[in-house]
Design an enzyme around this catalytic site. Structure first.
Site, PDB file in Angstrom:
ATOM      1  CB  SER A 188       3.702   9.089  -0.629  1.00  0.00           C
ATOM      2  OG  SER A 188       3.534   7.958   0.189  1.00  0.00           O
ATOM      3  CG  ASP A 194      10.767   8.877   3.534  1.00  0.00           C
ATOM      4  OD1 ASP A 194      10.190   8.278   4.463  1.00  0.00           O
ATOM      5  OD2 ASP A 194      10.436   8.772   2.336  1.00  0.00           O
ATOM      6  CG  HIS A 250       7.001   9.996   3.124  1.00  0.00           C
ATOM      7  ND1 HIS A 250       7.664   9.119   2.285  1.00  0.00           N
ATOM      8  CD2 HIS A 250       5.662   9.778   2.913  1.00  0.00           C
ATOM      9  CE1 HIS A 250       6.774   8.404   1.607  1.00  0.00           C
ATOM     10  NE2 HIS A 250       5.565   8.788   1.956  1.00  0.00           N
TER      11      HIS A 250
END
Length: 441
Positions: free
Chosen positions: A184, A366, A419
């Site tokens: 991320s 994601d 994610h």
């Protein structure tokens, strides 16, 4: 009278030295943790927690969890894992993503939530440091008021300092292959950290770190790619119609964020896009956006972890300094922070030139950081392909698709992934294990 004054001064100096000595006792402290509240029996792995002081006066106290490899810690790689955010605790990696423990998803009844072992921890093949950073994250804190707020580039320097001091106190790991990893938002900080370590290795007075490369999952890299490719991703995943997609392409010309306020036609279609996707779970489009806190809800584990990490017996077991924080929060959004890296693409370029390996992987469900955007910025590097797009397999089943480049970069998708790694723990573990061992996916 004079003698009394001298005695008084000496006494004050001794007291001051004693206080300084005591203040240093929690700096660079480390504790072996054999039992954790909520986990039944002794831990089946070696866990160390502690603080490392960084800054001119070591005013910033960074908290870490260190877990030795469960295979061969003397020779296995050492991986520093940085959770995204910024401001999200290392517990996210430790208990949700790729660590050896997880929250047991029982209905909360007022007692301490339970922990269970995981099957696909990355510590099966590597030693791992999970770091609470920047300051104010998790159990990390500052002993003084900070005049320079944390930033992307500043964190790269602080993390480098942390590593130098940590390895200085754990010299038995100084020769192990070293990697930096994250997911991320760490897609901005990790490449900068790799570059900072690489530059430090070339300086005369620094102890070299045996840096070999880095690994990133669904990494935020550059909003030009990551944000704008949400629209074609939504179209490929049948979240928007062909007609809306064509209208967006025609009127916005690939620029779907920061649209000029006078471009009313583009704004109209972007608004329609947002209405169609605002109830989609961004981290994994097949998951529900829960409105009630039940164990089946993805975010339920966050609530359980909050109860667990704020329990006094847990803090005592982890040897948390009482100066650190009040209430622990999984992601603290109140940290003053300077987002000074707008694109980490140049860092990837520099790290490739310096010869470092990299694994970039994307869970293909994601929409926060869609795989299409990641593929686009990798293409912008213009590296030659040595192993073209192909499936990678686990026991004759497709686990994703991969491409390898001459610059030692490997890109991989994870089929059904989201994610972060916890959506497909087996697949991400097998992928990481092969890559870290120098094997093709």
């Amino acid at each position: 009278m004079a003698n009394n004054n001298v005695y008084s001064v000496l006494k004050s100096l001794l007291l001051l030295l004693h206080l300084v000595f005591l203040s240093k006792q929690h700096v660079d402290s480390a504790s072996i943790v054999k039992f954790l509240p909520g986990f039944e029996g002794p831990l089946p792995f070696e866990l160390e927690t502690g603080y490392i002081g960084v800054g001119e006066e070591e005013e910033v106290q960074l908290f870490y969890y260190f877990i030795k490899s469960e295979r061969n810690p003397k020779e296995d790689p050492l991986l520093l894992w940085l959770t995204g955010g910024p401001g999200c605790s290392a517990i996210s990696g430790l208990l949700y993503q790729n660590g050896p423990l997880a929250m047991k998803l029982d209905v909360y009844n007022g007692t301490l939530p339970s922990l269970v072992s995981t099957t696909y921890s990355w510590t099966k093949t590597s030693s791992m440091i999970f770091l609470d950073q920047p300051v104010g994250t998790g159990f990390s804190y500052s002993r003084t008021q900070l005049f320079n707020k944390p930033s992307d580039t500043g964190e790269a320097k602080r993390i480098h300092e942390f590593l130098q001091k940590w390895l200085g106190k754990h010299q038995e790991f100084s020769s192990n292959p070293f990697y930096v990893g994250g997911d991320s938002y760490s897609g901005l900080v990790v490449p900068a950290t790799v570059q900072e370590i690489s530059k430090g290795n070339c300086q005369c007075c620094n102890r070299p770190i045996n840096l070999q490369g880095y690994v990133l999952g669904n990494p935020l890299t550059d909003c030009v790619y990551d944000c704008n490719y949400r629209v074609p991703f939504a179209h490929k995943m049948a979240l928007i119609s062909d007609e809306l997609y064509e209208s967006l392409k025609r009127t916005c010309r690939g620029e779907y964020v920061n649209v000029h306020p006078h471009d009313t036609e583009c704004l109209k279609f972007v608004e329609e896009f947002n209405k169609l996707t605002n109830r989609v779970c961004e981290r994994h489009i097949l998951h529900s956006c829960c409105e009630t806190e039940t164990p089946s809800c993805y975010s339920y584990r966050f609530m359980l972890t909050t109860y667990w990490a704020n329990d006094e017996t847990v803090r005592k077991a982890l040897q948390i300094n009482k100066e650190s924080i009040g209430e622990w929060t999984r992601c603290y959004r109140g940290i003053p922070y300077n987002h000074d890296i707008k694109s980490s693409v140049p860092y990837h370029m520099n790290n490739s030139i310096d010869g470092y390996r990299s694994l970039i992987y994307s869970g293909d469900h994601d929409i926060q950081v869609p795989f299409l955007g990641t593929q686009a910025w990798i293409r912008s590097l213009n590296y030659s392909i040595i192993d073209d797009w192909r499936p990678w397999m686990i026991k004759d089943q497709i686990a994703g698709y991969t491409t390898s480049y001459v610059n030692k970069m490997t890109f991989a998708t994870v089929t059904g992934g989201g994610h972060t790694a916890e959506f497909t723990p087996k697949e991400t573990f097998m992928m990481f294990q092969r890559w870290i061992n120098g094997q093709p996916l």
